[in-house]
Design a protein around this motif. Structure first.
Motif, short mmCIF file in Angstrom:
data_model
loop_
_atom_site.label_atom_id
_atom_site.label_comp_id
_atom_site.label_asym_id
_atom_site.label_seq_id
_atom_site.Cartn_x
_atom_site.Cartn_y
_atom_site.Cartn_z
N ALA A 1 0.85 -1.18 0.00
CA ALA A 1 0.00 0.00 0.00
C ALA A 1 0.89 1.23 0.00
N ASN A 2 0.44 2.26 -0.71
CA ASN A 2 1.24 3.48 -0.77
C ASN A 2 0.35 4.61 -1.27
N ASP B 1 -3.18 10.02 -4.98
CA ASP B 1 -3.76 8.68 -5.08
C ASP B 1 -3.27 7.80 -3.93
N TYR B 2 -4.16 6.89 -3.52
CA TYR B 2 -3.88 5.90 -2.49
C TYR B 2 -4.18 4.54 -3.12
N HIS B 3 -3.24 3.62 -3.02
CA HIS B 3 -3.39 2.39 -3.78
C HIS B 3 -2.92 1.19 -2.96
N ALA C 1 0.17 -4.67 -17.53
CA ALA C 1 -0.34 -6.04 -17.63
C ALA C 1 -0.85 -6.56 -16.30
N ASP C 2 -0.58 -5.87 -15.19
CA ASP C 2 -1.00 -6.36 -13.88
C ASP C 2 -2.11 -5.49 -13.32
N ALA C 3 -2.87 -6.07 -12.40
CA ALA C 3 -4.05 -5.39 -11.85
C ALA C 3 -3.68 -4.13 -11.07
N TYR C 4 -2.57 -4.16 -10.38
CA TYR C 4 -2.17 -3.02 -9.55
C TYR C 4 -1.91 -1.79 -10.40
N THR C 5 -1.07 -1.95 -11.41
CA THR C 5 -0.74 -0.81 -12.26
C THR C 5 -1.96 -0.34 -13.04
N ARG C 6 -2.79 -1.28 -13.47
CA ARG C 6 -3.98 -0.89 -14.22
C ARG C 6 -4.95 -0.11 -13.36
N SER C 7 -5.12 -0.53 -12.11
CA SER C 7 -6.06 0.20 -11.25
C SER C 7 -5.62 1.65 -11.08
N ARG C 8 -4.34 1.88 -10.92
CA ARG C 8 -3.84 3.24 -10.75
C ARG C 8 -4.01 4.05 -12.03
N ALA C 9 -3.70 3.45 -13.17
CA ALA C 9 -3.78 4.18 -14.43
C ALA C 9 -5.24 4.47 -14.80
#
Length: 853
Positions: free
Chosen positions: A78-79, A88-90, A354-362
């Motif tokens: 988390a960051n 943003d908080y992710h 390609a991963d869920a984490y990066t996609r959610s932020r973008a």
């Protein structure tokens, strides 16, 4: 590419973006708030960044530290970050922790808690962050946060997003609560969830946790409009301890909301500048956006940075750079360079998202800034629409467009431009519509939801086979990215393990001879050759249509180098203590069991590594597994003679001993303890957990051992000389390193007398099972997992079965594995550092009173 996102808006104004990301065992959750440092008033410079820190320090239901209860124990992360127009908080968590992640984000949107102690604590942290990022770094502040102040007039666009510590330290809890009420309303935020969850599953959970947060007014976005620059603006300052001047050029970009084509033409141009550089100018790089493309609304900058040779005045360097943009526009090869730049940008975009984490932020960022999360998947086709003429127009524009220039020249003292003080109308607009502050901390606590059921990880459709030449092939279909990730690994063999310098030279020679990197890039992919002293690795990716051509590049590497003149000097290599220690260890363990050929005989080294077949080839991505194995058979099997036999690995003895390696430039003492894993005995799952109990988990025996000095250490397992090895690495300060090493030994000896209990083991079992899910986050990390696994002798489905096996391993089995893998008094010690501290450590280690023999 058609977007897969589902969007809705709750009654309180919260915008929701959901993307079903099949095959992902972990979920990315992001909340973007429409407040960045351009939202700050002059008397509150740095407040947006301060607030990002404070939002991690507790809420009504999650007191300080409790936000991470569902993150750290489950190997998640988390960051938060602060940008021009958003904060943003992710989070990235196992799918089973989805509801807890939603609960935690909703709770701090609903009721964060601000206290004087946490405010003081975070101010200290921010001061240290500024010191590391700006104050203590050479050329600190170039290009950000100083360049915008050179280009822009309005306070919002020009001021330093970090702020001044003397003003920040005057902040009060009441001001924090006021800032929260003014900016952190549901209607000023976007919630994004990307994972293997359907909208039908997610929307009721989102409504349950976020829908109860009352709507309230919030401060509108400030007026950011800037007058056009009439001429170049310069700011010059000095930097001590540097040999060359550094410059940063800032050009105003087109507004992407009004001219996306013009904006993206500058993105392509920036990629070309960074890739090709500029003749006579050092370390040239360019980027669209202060923090990246489409990361801010208008205005934003195209930033070009470079180092200026000591004999060239900065103004002459800037003039020379500016004069080159117009000729670029008319260059005959502009079309080819533009096409290759688009190709690089497109493949990079696919890999990075390609991963869920990066996609959610973008997705959340694009929805907040432009109201179009769909841009994430439209971006490649938009880039493909940028042609030669659009890039030529952008290049001609740079040749005439006024710009801001920040120059840092060598000097006796550090000087920086004066802070921006202009106020103007932005502050008045920022106050408009602000709500009457209500204490954010007055809400009641709510019960934390339980964890859900975790779906097991799964590689997907696959094919596993052995080629005629002995190469073990694993091909896995994974369509999360329209690329194919490729990994080829070969053992170095005894000759390579003894002649690491020749292997380094061979890698360089093959790269130059076969031009594999450039040829792979021309097909829209990548191929990188490397060695770590144990393996020869070819790592890269390509498009589905060029897989066969990429495999042919591997085949070319097998062609003999006997007729090639060996390099007289080995290629330069960054000094990394870990491979240095491992190289010495291999030679020590090999002892006199084999002879070394004449040094510099790259032909012999090549025949040992690439002339005998074998090895492992892994492919993961948008492919047909059966077709890929057929392509690999055609490309590789004919490259090796049928009678070729790969030499077997050396027998690695169970041996203790010490190696003292000296390096006068090191400020710490580096230590490696190693032992070959015994065959038979405990199970693979028990050994996996034993590594966590010893030194991988944050509550491991080594992590909780109270050493007298600061240190970093961890336990791990890998392959050394073709045999499995367990090892411990430690980095110790010179003062007290010997005593700390002795403490490590005593901690390892506790396994003889202090049993591993279920209470100790259970959190590590949970952590390891959850952390393993990260290896399935994207095709790239999955390819790495499979390569590392099969080259270590593990079956392809090992990682899929491991979570269940971890739950079956008992505390007694794990305890036995700890003593089996880490027999401290029979492990080889390698110590690297300055002669004095190393000698003190090895003397104390060899003392018979401590050895306990």
């Amino acid at each position: 590419m058609k977007s897969k996102v589902c969007k809705t808006t709750l009654q309180n104004g919260l915008r929701v973006v959901i993307e079903h990301h099949p095959g992902s065992p972990r979920t990315g959750i992001s909340v973007h708030y429409g407040v960045g440092y351009r939202s700050e008033r002059p008397e509150r410079e740095g407040f947006a960044h301060l607030f990002e820190h404070l939002m991690f320090r507790g809420s009504a239901s999650l007191p300080p530290g409790r936000l991470y209860d569902h993150i750290h124990p489950l190997g998640g992360q988390a960051n938060g970050t602060t940008h021009q127009d958003y904060t943003d908080y992710h989070q990235l968590v196992p799918a089973a922790a989805l509801e807890r992640a939603l609960f935690s984000e909703a709770d701090r949107m609903r009721a964060p808690v601000f206290t004087e102690p946490t405010l003081a604590e975070q101010l200290d942290g921010i001061e240290d962050e500024i010191r590391q990022a700006v104050t203590a770094r050479p050329y600190g502040g170039l290009p950000w946060p100083l360049l915008p102040g050179t280009v822009f007039d309005r306070f919002a666009n020009a001021h330093d997003g970090y702020g001044r510590m003397d003003r920040l330290r005057a902040a009060t809890v009441a001001e924090c609560e006021e800032f929260f009420q003014a900016h952190y309303a549901p209607g000023n935020a976007v919630l994004t969830v990307a994972g293997d969850h359907s909208p039908e599953e997610l929307l009721p959970l989102i409504e349950r946790h976020f829908g109860v947060i009352p709507a309230r007014p919030f401060v509108p976005s400030p007026d950011l409009r800037e007058p056009d620059l009439a001429e170049d603006r310069w700011q010059t300052c000095t930097e001590p301890g540097v040999a060359a001047a550094a410059i940063a050029l800032g050009y105003r970009l087109p507004d992407p909301r009004e001219d996306m084509t013009g904006y993206l033409a500058h993105v392509v141009l920036a990629e070309m500048i960074s890739h090709h550089g500029l003749e006579g100018i050092q370390a040239v790089s360019a980027a669209c956006g202060v923090f990246g493309p489409l990361d801010a609304v208008d205005p934003d900058l195209l930033v070009v940075t470079a180092l200026v040779p000591p004999t060239v005045p900065p103004r002459h360097a800037v003039e020379a750079m500016t004069e080159r943009w117009a000729p670029w526009a008319d260059a005959p090869d502009l079309g080819q360079a533009q096409s290759q730049a688009v190709q690089r940008l497109t493949t990079r975009h696919h890999r990075e998202h390609a991963d869920a984490y990066t996609r959610s932020r973008a997705l959340g960022r694009l929805e907040l800034l432009f109201g179009r999360a769909e841009l994430l998947d439209e971006y490649p086709s938009l880039l493909a629409g940028i042609g030669r003429e659009q890039v030529a127009v952008a290049a001609r524009r740079l040749s005439t467009e006024p710009k801001g220039v920040l120059a840092m020249t060598p000097g006796a003292t550090r000087t920086r431009p004066a802070p921006v003080r202009e106020a103007g109308s932005v502050e008045a607009a920022a106050r408009t519509g602000a709500a009457t502050p209500t204490p954010a901390s007055g809400a009641a606590a709510r019960p934390v939801p339980p964890l859900g059921v975790q779906p097991p990880p799964h590689h997907g459709p696959r094919c596993e086979t052995m080629l005629a030449g002995g190469t073990h092939v694993v091909a896995v279909q994974d369509s999360r990215s329209p690329l194919v990730e490729l990994r080829w690994r070969l053992p170095l063999g005894v000759l390579g393990w003894q002649s690491s310098e020749d292997v380094d030279a061979l890698v360089q020679l093959l790269g130059e001879r076969d031009r594999v990197a450039a040829r792979a890039e021309a097909m829209g992919g990548s191929l990188h050759l490397s060695t770590d002293g144990q393996w020869f690795d070819a790592t890269g990716y390509t498009t589905p249509s060029t897989v066969g051509a990429w495999l042919e590049l591997l085949g070319d590497l097998t062609l003999s180098v006997d007729s090639v003149t060996p390099l007289r000097t080995p290629p330069p290599r960054h000094y990394d203590p870990d491979p240095v220690m491992d190289t010495a260890l291999r030679r020590y363990w090999l002892g006199g069991t084999c002879s070394v050929a004449v040094r510099g005989d790259l032909g012999a080294v090549h025949r040992t590594i690439l002339g005998c077949g074998g090895g492992w080839l892994v492919a993961v991505g948008d492919l047909d597994p059966e077709r890929f194995t057929a392509d690999a058979e055609r490309a590789l099997s004919s490259r090796w003679p049928e009678h070729a036999v790969r030499p077997t690995g050396a027998a690695m003895p169970t041996i203790d001993g010490m190696l003292a390696l000296h390096h006068d430039a090191l400020d710490e003492v580096h230590v490696t303890l190693s032992a070959p894993e015994p065959t038979g005995g405990t199970t693979a799952a028990a050994r996996y957990l034993a590594t966590a109990v010893v030194g991988t988990h944050y509550r491991s025996r080594l992590a909780t051992r109270s050493l007298a000095v600061d240190h970093s250490l961890y336990a791990a397992r890998d392959v050394c000389l073709g045999t499995s090895r367990a090892f411990i690495r430690a980095t110790l300060p010179q003062q007290g390193a010997a005593r700390a090493a002795a403490d490590i030994r005593e901690a390892l000896r506790t396994f003889r007398t202090v049993r591993v209990t279920e209470t100790e083991l259970e959190p590590m079992r949970t952590f390891c099972a959850a952390q393993l899910l990260g290896a399935f986050d994207s095709p790239a990390v999955k390819a790495d997992l499979l390569r590392d696994g099969v080259s270590a002798g593990r079956p392809v489905d090992w990682a899929e079965r491991l979570p269940d096996l971890l739950r079956q391993a008992t505390a007694a089995e794990v305890g036995a594995a700890c003593t089996e893998l880490f027999p401290v008094d029979a492990m080889t010690l390698v110590a690297l550092g300055k002669p004095g501290p190393v000698a003190e450590l090895t003397d104390l280690w060899s003392d018979k009173g401590l050895a306990g023999r």
